[in-house]
Design a protein around this motif. Structure first.
Motif, PDB file in Angstrom:
ATOM      1  N   THR A  99       6.321  63.177 -35.273  1.00 15.90           N
ATOM      2  CA  THR A  99       6.071  64.530 -34.784  1.00 15.90           C
ATOM      3  C   THR A  99       6.216  64.548 -33.271  1.00 15.90           C
ATOM      4  OG1 THR A  99       3.696  64.119 -34.590  1.00 15.90           O
ATOM      5  CG2 THR A  99       4.470  65.073 -36.679  1.00 15.90           C
ATOM      6  N   HIS A 101       8.326  61.493 -42.150  1.00 24.07           N
ATOM      7  CA  HIS A 101       7.678  62.787 -41.912  1.00 24.07           C
ATOM      8  C   HIS A 101       6.494  62.687 -40.951  1.00 24.07           C
ATOM      9  CE1 HIS A 101       5.040  61.079 -44.970  1.00 24.07           C
ATOM     10  NE2 HIS A 101       4.125  61.910 -44.522  1.00 24.07           N
ATOM     11  N   ARG A 158      10.534  70.815 -31.509  1.00 23.43           N
ATOM     12  CA  ARG A 158       9.422  70.168 -32.205  1.00 23.43           C
ATOM     13  C   ARG A 158      10.008  69.643 -33.511  1.00 23.43           C
ATOM     14  NH1 ARG A 158       4.594  68.913 -31.809  1.00 23.43           N
ATOM     15  NH2 ARG A 158       4.281  69.868 -29.795  1.00 23.43           N
ATOM     16  N   GLN A 202      17.097  67.343 -38.173  1.00 21.28           N
ATOM     17  CA  GLN A 202      15.755  66.774 -38.100  1.00 21.28           C
ATOM     18  C   GLN A 202      15.812  65.251 -38.146  1.00 21.28           C
ATOM     19  OE1 GLN A 202      12.930  67.230 -41.432  1.00 21.28           O
ATOM     20  NE2 GLN A 202      11.476  67.985 -39.884  1.00 21.28           N
ATOM     21  N   GLU A 231       9.001  68.334 -36.255  1.00 18.95           N
ATOM     22  CA  GLU A 231       8.453  68.693 -37.571  1.00 18.95           C
ATOM     23  C   GLU A 231       8.788  70.130 -37.967  1.00 18.95           C
ATOM     24  OE1 GLU A 231       4.884  68.925 -34.658  1.00 18.95           O
ATOM     25  OE2 GLU A 231       6.720  67.741 -34.856  1.00 18.95           O
ATOM     26  N   GLU A 232       9.304  70.928 -37.030  1.00 15.75           N
ATOM     27  CA  GLU A 232       9.637  72.321 -37.326  1.00 15.75           C
ATOM     28  C   GLU A 232      11.137  72.566 -37.502  1.00 15.75           C
ATOM     29  OE1 GLU A 232       7.844  74.588 -34.173  1.00 15.75           O
ATOM     30  OE2 GLU A 232       5.810  74.098 -34.834  1.00 15.75           O
ATOM     31  N   TYR A 259      14.546  62.735 -35.394  1.00 15.98           N
ATOM     32  CA  TYR A 259      13.597  61.651 -35.695  1.00 15.98           C
ATOM     33  C   TYR A 259      14.037  60.388 -34.960  1.00 15.98           C
ATOM     34  CZ  TYR A 259      11.295  63.856 -39.820  1.00 15.98           C
ATOM     35  OH  TYR A 259      10.575  64.649 -40.680  1.00 15.98           O
TER      36      TYR A 259
END
Length: 123
Positions: free
Chosen positions: A79, A76, A86, A96, A88-89, A100
């Motif tokens: 970012t 997490h 983005r 996601q 983290e969104e 990453y």
């Protein structure tokens, strides 16, 4: 940029084996090594180099890849923007997680220090 169900499903069904050679090319063009690439993948997923190769040989999808992964509890902390998103969104968990991985590989290729890429806390 807004993620769509179609986009998320496309990522989920893409094979890790089809993208892995692009990861290798990207990092090697910037004088980084496959060992460093594997270190980054291992940090995020807990897969060993042998397991990474096995997943490539199996031609697993990103869905299967991340279902089998033991995601780093510090993931997490990743970012920033990658591929116009983005990270983290991003609301779709699998998308996601894939972003990453993209972000970490991008940081490796940009010459970032490994301790920063791996989110090693400052003493």
């Amino acid at each position: 940029m807004k993620s769509t169900a179609h986009h998320d499903e496309r990522i989920a069904n893409m094979t890790f084996a089809s993208v892995y050679p692009h990861y290798v090319t990207k990092v090697e063009k910037k004088d980084r090594t496959v060992d460093e690439l594997h270190e980054v993948i291992t940090w995020l997923t807990s897969f060993t180099s042998e397991e990474i190769q096995s997943l490539i040989d199996e031609k697993v999808t990103f869905r299967t890849f991340f279902e089998r992964a033991n995601l780093n509890p510090n993931a997490h902390l990743i970012t920033g923007v990658i591929c116009g998103y983005r990270v983290e969104e991003i609301t779709n968990k699998l998308t996601q997680q894939t972003r990453y991985l993209d972000k970490l590989i991008d940081e490796l290729a940009k010459g970032r220090k490994m301790e920063k890429i791996l989110r090693v806390p400052k003493p």
